[in-house]
Design a protein around this motif. Structure first.
Motif, PDB file in Angstrom:
ATOM      1  N   PRO A 134       0.976  -1.051   0.148  1.00 30.72           N
ATOM      2  CA  PRO A 134       0.029   0.103  -0.040  1.00 30.72           C
ATOM      3  C   PRO A 134       0.853   1.213  -0.020  1.00 30.72           C
ATOM      4  N   PRO A 135       0.073   2.405  -0.316  1.00 35.24           N
ATOM      5  CA  PRO A 135       1.108   3.500   0.115  1.00 35.24           C
ATOM      6  C   PRO A 135       1.038   3.930   1.220  1.00 35.24           C
ATOM      7  N   TRP A 136       2.097   4.196   1.817  1.00 32.02           N
ATOM      8  CA  TRP A 136       2.439   4.643   3.357  1.00 32.02           C
ATOM      9  C   TRP A 136       2.540   5.912   3.518  1.00 32.02           C
ATOM     10  N   GLU A 137       2.437   7.002   2.791  1.00 33.30           N
ATOM     11  CA  GLU A 137       2.187   8.413   2.716  1.00 33.30           C
ATOM     12  C   GLU A 137       0.882   8.448   3.699  1.00 33.30           C
ATOM     13  N   GLY A 138       1.061   9.496   4.792  1.00 38.54           N
ATOM     14  CA  GLY A 138      -0.268   9.408   5.559  1.00 38.54           C
ATOM     15  C   GLY A 138      -0.352   8.572   6.628  1.00 38.54           C
ATOM     16  N   ILE A 139       0.513   7.582   6.325  1.00 33.49           N
ATOM     17  CA  ILE A 139       0.456   6.600   7.655  1.00 33.49           C
ATOM     18  C   ILE A 139       1.962   6.540   8.410  1.00 33.49           C
ATOM     19  N   LEU A 140       2.885   6.493   7.644  1.00 35.14           N
ATOM     20  CA  LEU A 140       4.233   6.707   8.358  1.00 35.14           C
ATOM     21  C   LEU A 140       4.673   8.018   7.876  1.00 35.14           C
ATOM     22  N   THR A 141       5.203   8.854   8.683  1.00 39.27           N
ATOM     23  CA  THR A 141       5.984  10.233   8.418  1.00 39.27           C
ATOM     24  C   THR A 141       6.958  10.161   7.289  1.00 39.27           C
ATOM     25  N   GLU A 142       7.187  10.940   6.752  1.00 39.27           N
ATOM     26  CA  GLU A 142       8.609  10.992   5.912  1.00 39.27           C
ATOM     27  C   GLU A 142       9.683  10.474   6.654  1.00 39.27           C
ATOM     28  N   GLU A 143      10.092  10.915   7.639  1.00 31.53           N
ATOM     29  CA  GLU A 143      11.057  10.452   8.676  1.00 31.53           C
ATOM     30  C   GLU A 143      11.083   9.068   8.731  1.00 31.53           C
ATOM     31  N   GLN A 144       9.795   8.479   9.392  1.00 29.90           N
ATOM     32  CA  GLN A 144       9.637   7.096   9.533  1.00 29.90           C
ATOM     33  C   GLN A 144       9.989   6.304   8.255  1.00 29.90           C
ATOM     34  N   ASN A 235      -2.954   0.007 -12.433  1.00 32.40           N
ATOM     35  CA  ASN A 235      -2.462  -1.160 -11.788  1.00 32.40           C
ATOM     36  C   ASN A 235      -0.847  -1.065 -12.190  1.00 32.40           C
ATOM     37  N   PHE A 236      -0.370  -0.308 -12.809  1.00 29.18           N
ATOM     38  CA  PHE A 236       1.187  -0.330 -13.139  1.00 29.18           C
ATOM     39  C   PHE A 236       1.917  -0.066 -11.887  1.00 29.18           C
ATOM     40  N   ARG A 237       2.607  -1.063 -11.525  1.00 29.01           N
ATOM     41  CA  ARG A 237       3.527  -1.002 -10.399  1.00 29.01           C
ATOM     42  C   ARG A 237       4.293   0.574 -10.058  1.00 29.01           C
ATOM     43  N   GLY A 238       4.659   0.777 -11.401  1.00 30.96           N
ATOM     44  CA  GLY A 238       5.494   2.295 -11.189  1.00 30.96           C
ATOM     45  C   GLY A 238       4.575   3.450 -11.530  1.00 30.96           C
ATOM     46  N   SER A 239       3.309   3.271 -11.422  1.00 31.03           N
ATOM     47  CA  SER A 239       2.336   4.541 -11.480  1.00 31.03           C
ATOM     48  C   SER A 239       2.322   5.519 -10.521  1.00 31.03           C
ATOM     49  N   ARG A 240       3.176   5.306  -9.501  1.00 30.33           N
ATOM     50  CA  ARG A 240       3.224   6.292  -8.574  1.00 30.33           C
ATOM     51  C   ARG A 240       1.981   7.156  -8.087  1.00 30.33           C
ATOM     52  N   GLN A 241       0.715   6.625  -8.060  1.00 27.34           N
ATOM     53  CA  GLN A 241      -0.421   7.241  -7.865  1.00 27.34           C
ATOM     54  C   GLN A 241      -0.617   8.199  -8.816  1.00 27.34           C
ATOM     55  N   ASP A 242      -0.209   8.105 -10.010  1.00 26.53           N
ATOM     56  CA  ASP A 242      -0.376   9.204 -11.003  1.00 26.53           C
ATOM     57  C   ASP A 242      -0.550   8.453 -12.308  1.00 26.53           C
ATOM     58  N   PRO A 243      -1.375   7.544 -12.687  1.00 24.20           N
ATOM     59  CA  PRO A 243      -1.410   6.482 -13.709  1.00 24.20           C
ATOM     60  C   PRO A 243      -1.170   7.159 -15.006  1.00 24.20           C
ATOM     61  N   TYR A 244      -2.061   8.163 -15.292  1.00 24.39           N
ATOM     62  CA  TYR A 244      -2.118   8.824 -16.656  1.00 24.39           C
ATOM     63  C   TYR A 244      -0.880   9.735 -16.879  1.00 24.39           C
ATOM     64  N   PRO A 298      -8.906   8.362  -4.718  1.00 25.07           N
ATOM     65  CA  PRO A 298      -7.800   8.529  -3.973  1.00 25.07           C
ATOM     66  C   PRO A 298      -7.771   7.714  -3.028  1.00 25.07           C
ATOM     67  N   LEU A 299      -8.991   6.995  -2.441  1.00 25.08           N
ATOM     68  CA  LEU A 299      -8.791   6.015  -1.356  1.00 25.08           C
ATOM     69  C   LEU A 299      -8.471   4.827  -1.774  1.00 25.08           C
TER      70      LEU A 299
ATOM     71  N   LYS B  86     -19.111  20.760  -0.293  1.00 25.14           N
ATOM     72  CA  LYS B  86     -19.365  19.961  -1.620  1.00 25.14           C
ATOM     73  C   LYS B  86     -17.876  19.520  -2.125  1.00 25.14           C
ATOM     74  N   TYR B  87     -17.020  20.204  -2.036  1.00 24.99           N
ATOM     75  CA  TYR B  87     -15.656  20.033  -2.838  1.00 24.99           C
ATOM     76  C   TYR B  87     -14.352  19.500  -1.706  1.00 24.99           C
ATOM     77  N   ARG B  88     -14.615  20.005  -0.378  1.00 22.85           N
ATOM     78  CA  ARG B  88     -13.391  19.433   0.338  1.00 22.85           C
ATOM     79  C   ARG B  88     -13.555  18.069   0.984  1.00 22.85           C
ATOM     80  N   ILE B  89     -14.858  17.998   1.247  1.00 24.11           N
ATOM     81  CA  ILE B  89     -14.970  16.441   2.043  1.00 24.11           C
ATOM     82  C   ILE B  89     -15.002  15.133   1.111  1.00 24.11           C
ATOM     83  N   TYR B  90     -14.082  14.379   1.341  1.00 23.81           N
ATOM     84  CA  TYR B  90     -13.885  13.303   0.723  1.00 23.81           C
ATOM     85  C   TYR B  90     -13.900  11.975   1.722  1.00 23.81           C
ATOM     86  N   PRO B  91     -14.657  10.724   1.315  1.00 27.85           N
ATOM     87  CA  PRO B  91     -15.440  10.675   0.136  1.00 27.85           C
ATOM     88  C   PRO B  91     -16.756  11.472   0.106  1.00 27.85           C
ATOM     89  N   PRO B  92     -17.031  11.978  -1.069  1.00 20.61           N
ATOM     90  CA  PRO B  92     -18.163  13.122  -1.304  1.00 20.61           C
ATOM     91  C   PRO B  92     -19.482  12.347  -0.442  1.00 20.61           C
TER      92      PRO B  92
END
Lengths: 591, 345
Positions: A134-144, A235-244, A298-299, B86-92
């Motif tokens: 999973p992405p660990w951003e938001g779970i672990l700090t940058e430092e961690q 689903n690209f492993r290297g998509s870095r949460q920015d697939p397009y 994003p979730l 409307k725009y800030r809360i996620y999931p909407p």
């Protein structure tokens, strides 16, 4: 170089793949002598992390990572045997997503958490979509995140050293300074030619669905590995949460994926050609009707889901040609599929992770057009050892602990082949269910809340069943089957196209007590099941969706045109009243 | 005072710019992230910041003689709030819920505007001016409203009456009332009295205080206490059980509930609603261990009607795990999230 040679040799499993690989490793030899490939620059190994960081990282590792990657970092944690791809074995120092040249260690500097300059940090931050990482951003700090990487790179990478200037070099793709080529029609067209010329399609398939040579490829650890499906960039492993983002594809194509048959094309293509190919691959990723990228949730880092499948009305016959205008104009929906992991045998690895669904109806029938990517066309040889109605069939579930040899990753190539199949489940008498109640998603609840299941299999059969519970065998609805039609079923270049037509129901000749009645303008709960025959899927070992709704768009009622006009007139009267009142009041005041 | 208000104004402007940038995708929409599990508090905090910012902004504008009339302040803030939710809360959140919040906000704005007679008059004045139409401009405005209002109403009602296919809203009880007792593998467990047999101190006695002292620390990352590593070779008792529970979790549960127990597992994206997030203070932290035991053992199928059995793919784990394994998994879940199970007293 020697080492890579032996690694590559171990990969040569099929003649075609082998041929490409040999060419590439051959060219790799040349570049070692002649200097740096186009677009790369020399880099420096980063200074070693401090002992305090490593110690702190150990604490992070044993809280979060050990469960998959194991005590010694050998990718053999408790989760490993039921995962495919298996968690990374760190010991060899082989890392896939990098900006460094093929075979080199990835970029890692414990003091520089700069995106795009620190491969391992980016991987931990954004995760590896399509795998369990999973992405660990938001779970672990940058430092961690830096700490844990300090621990992994120094303590768990055993065969190589991130600080040994004698044995390690860094040749870095200069991605920040290379400007992407605009994705013009011309560039995409050239890319399309290049993927043929560079033999990309031999693994990735003619349409890029990852279906070429799908089951003959192995990674460095001996596990079966599948070429990426270019149509699912999320689903690209290297998509870095920015697939397009085309730069991600450019990077993977330039540096290759260490430990896998995906080579680096840095020496065999110019930068310009690489952008063309990246643009083409990016252009294949699924887009909406207007050609815009799908919005990504994003979730989950997958396309956002709309749980309503609209069905448009058509006059006369439902067209069997999926290129027909009516099919083009009806919206398609992304139906996400997860493994059936509720009842035994659980399907921990489902190879079908989405279906695209469209629907049309006329006065008699409703049709579903189901399209899904499946790298292999699977039709069971001979007769299956169970009846079509049987649910409790003897299929083994992957045991929790097996060691590498018995793991789910090791078995990917060796399942008995059953039929690919798809099924649509709808509740019978959904109108009569009290408000919150629906039958359970899996084959219905009981005799009181049964479900209507229509199942198509790759052997060409279409059957209707009644389901009364997850562990109850189906009841066949023989008399109904004659009303079912398969207007199209075709497997082409890694994708199934199946078009199923069924009656709307509630007609005298059809039994309303057993079949779903599809009523216009109502939300009809709908579940989809999919089986991949090469995954050993049969019975309850399958992929499942959540509850979706089929909604047959009604013709627009007359009231829609009349009432708003009436309301508007009402507002005019109201305005007149307010103004008169105000005028009278003022008059009263002045008088 | 002035310095304070300037600071407020600065906060307001920066906040607005950030928000606008994120909504219009000028800067990445993840610039200010929603912290998992703390979203409601964060929302309240952010709106509070904006209110302070607006106060400062209004003060500053007044000070330089460019004050905004009360009328537009009220309307402006209400519109801001609508756009914010409307725009800030996620999931909407669905429109019906937004409409409720919007109405509450409207009432609050009206209360603020009518808090004293003078303010209320100031607020009403522009409306009355247009109605009376004493000046040419107001006359013009009045005609515009006369024409525009019916047309707009027509448009909105036409839009509302067009048949649409929006997902029906189905509200579901997240923590349905548990039964008094539950029978698992042939043994009956009374939820009020059953204890996790693995929540023990070194003497082997049930001991919440001891085990709570060894759980993961709260705070970013939720890391284990440095001297309490379940993977230590010498770990015995509680910590050993935690490791065993973790092994079971990662062989069975992480597929949905995720590697970080936050409901973002491999298969989670396919399900609706997505699996429970144990790091959210609203899930296991709110519940007794025996409640979790009942939910784990009976799964989605064992839910009462208000919990919507069909909307859960949670397996009845008694089909896959022994009673001991389930207790260990529960032990692990509390250890890993750093929460204490709720007790009956």
């Amino acid at each position: 170089m020697q080492k890579r040679g032996t690694q590559v040799a171990s990969l040569v499993v099929s003649a075609t793949a082998g041929a490409i690989l040999m060419t590439v490793s051959g060219t790799a030899m040349v570049f070692a002598q002649s200097g740096i490939p186009e677009g790369f620059k020399k880099g420096e190994l980063a200074p070693p992390p401090s002992p305090e960081m490593i110690e702190a990282g150990k604490r992070v590792y044993f809280t979060k990572c050990v469960w998959c990657h194991g005590v010694d970092g050998a990718g053999d944690g408790p989760a490993a045997d039921r995962l495919w791809p298996r968690p990374r074995n760190f010991n060899q120092g082989t890392f896939k997503i990098r900006l460094t040249a093929s075979g080199e260690l990835p970029l890692f500097d414990a003091k520089k958490p700069i995106p795009g300059q620190n491969d391992l940090f980016d991987t931990v931050t954004h995760g590896l979509p399509g795998s369990a990482m999973p992405p660990w951003e938001g779970i672990l700090t940058e430092e961690q995140r830096l700490q844990v990487l300090a621990f992994v790179t120094t303590q768990l990478v055993k065969d190589r050293s991130f600080t040994d200037k004698q044995s390690e070099t860094q040749t870095v793709l200069n991605l920040a300074e290379l400007k992407p080529k605009p994705a013009t029609e011309e560039s995409i067209k050239r890319g399309a030619e290049l993927v043929v010329e560079k033999k990309c399609i031999e693994c990735h398939g003619v349409e890029g669905r990852g279906d070429g040579n799908a089951f003959n490829l192995k990674d460095d650890w001996g596990f079966s590995i599948q070429p990426a499906n270019w149509h699912k960039c999320w689903n690209f492993r290297g998509s870095r949460q920015d697939p397009y983002n085309v730069a991600n594809i450019f990077r993977t194509f330039s540096t290759g994926i260490n430990g896998t048959p995906m080579p680096s094309f840095a020496d065999s293509t110019t930068i310009d050609e690489r952008w063309d190919i990246a643009n083409f691959v990016n252009s294949l990723c699924e887009r909406d009707a207007k050609g815009n990228p799908l919005s990504i949730d994003p979730l989950t880092d997958k396309p956002k889901i709309d749980f309503v499948i609209p069905s448009n009305p058509v006059e006369g016959e439902i067209p069997a040609d999926i290129e027909h205008e009516a099919w083009k104009n009806t919206p398609r929906r992304y139906v996400a599929m997860g493994g059936q992991i509720t009842h035994k045998p659980r399907n921990f690895v489902n190879r079908i992770d989405d279906i695209w669904v469209r629907s049309l109806y006329n006065e008699k029938s409703i049709a579903y057009l189901l399209e899904w990517d499946d790298r292999t066309k699977s039709v069971a040889e001979g007769k299956l050892p169970w009846a079509p109605t049987e649910v409790n069939i003897d299929i083994e579930e992957q045991p929790p602990v097996t060691g590498e040899e018995g793991s789910i990753a090791a078995k990917q190539n060796n399942y008995p082949v059953y039929n690919d199949a798809i099924a649509i489940e709808t509740p019978v008498k959904w109108q009569e269910l009290p408000a919150p109640i629906k039958p359970r998603y899996l084959f219905g609840t009981n005799e009181q809340f049964p479900v209507d299941i229509v199942k198509w299999e790759a052997d060409g059969s279409i059957r209707a069943f009644k389901g009364t519970g997850w562990d109850k065998d189906f009841e066949e609805r023989d008399s109904y089957e004659e009303y079912l039609k398969v207007l199209k079923s075709e497997w082409k270049n890694g994708r199934w196209y199946v078009l199923i037509e069924r009656p709307l129901g509630n007609k005298k000749e059809q039994d309303y007590d057993e079949d779903t009645f599809f009523e216009v303008g109502k939300y009809i709960p709908t579940v989809f099941f999919a089986w991949d025959g090469h995954n050993g899927d049969a019975g309850r070992k399958m992929a499942v969706s959540a509850f979706y709704y089929t909604f047959m768009n009604p013709p627009i009622p007359q009231e829609t045109y009349i009432y708003p006009v009436l309301i508007a007139f009402g507002v005019v009267f109201l305005e007149g009243w307010v103004l008169t009142r105000r005028a009278n009041k003022k008059k009263g005041k002045t008088l | 005072m002035k310095a304070l208000m300037s600071l407020g104004a600065l906060v307001g402007v920066v906040g607005l710019l950030l928000l606008a940038g994120m909504v219009f995708d000028i800067i990445p929409s993840t610039t200010v992230r929603l912290v998992e599990g703390y979203m409601p508090m964060q929302m309240l905090f952010e709106v509070g910041c904006f209110v302070l910012g607006f106060t400062g902004l209004s003060y500053m504008l007044n000070a330089v003689g460019m004050g905004i009339p009360r009328f537009w302040q009220g309307i402006g803030f209400w519109v801001f709030f609508l756009l914010y939710i409307k725009y800030r809360i996620y999931p909407p959140i669905p429109f019906s819920v937004r409409a409720m919040y919007g109405t509450v906000a409207l009432v609050a704005v009206l209360m603020w505007l009518s808090s004293n007679e003078e303010d209320w008059k100031k607020f009403k004045q522009p409306i009355l001016n247009v109605l009376d139409a004493q000046t040419g401009f107001n006359k013009f405005l009045r005609y515009v409203y006369l024409v525009a209002l019916p047309i707009l109403t027509w448009g909105f009602s036409y839009n509302a009456m067009m048949p649409k296919s929006e997902e029906p809203i189905e509200l579901r009880t997240v923590h349905p009332a548990p039964p008094a007792s539950t029978k698992v593998h042939g043994k009956t467990y009374v939820l009020q009295t059953a204890l996790n047999p693995y929540r023990v101190n070194p003497e082997g006695k049930y001991d919440q205080e001891y085990t709570n002292s060894l759980i993961v620390e709260q705070g970013m990352g939720r890391l284990m206490k440095p001297n309490a590593n379940p993977w230590d070779e010498n770990a015995t008792g509680y910590l050993k059980y935690v490791r065993e529970g973790g092994e079971i979790f990662f062989q069975n549960c992480h597929f949905c509930h995720g590697d970080n127990l936050n409901g973002r597992g491999l298969h989670a994206f396919a399900f609706n609603p997505i699996p429970a997030n144990f790091t959210d203070p609203g899930t296991i932290a709110q519940l007794q261990e025996t409640f979790i035991f009942w939910r784990v053992a009976k799964g989605g199928m064992g839910l009462p009607n208000e919990g919507f059995p069909w909307a859960s793919v949670m397996p009845p784990w008694e089909q896959h795990l022994t009673v001991d394994e389930m207790w260990k998994v529960i032990l692990f879940e509390y250890w890993h999230t750093g929460y204490y199970p709720r007790t009956w007293d």
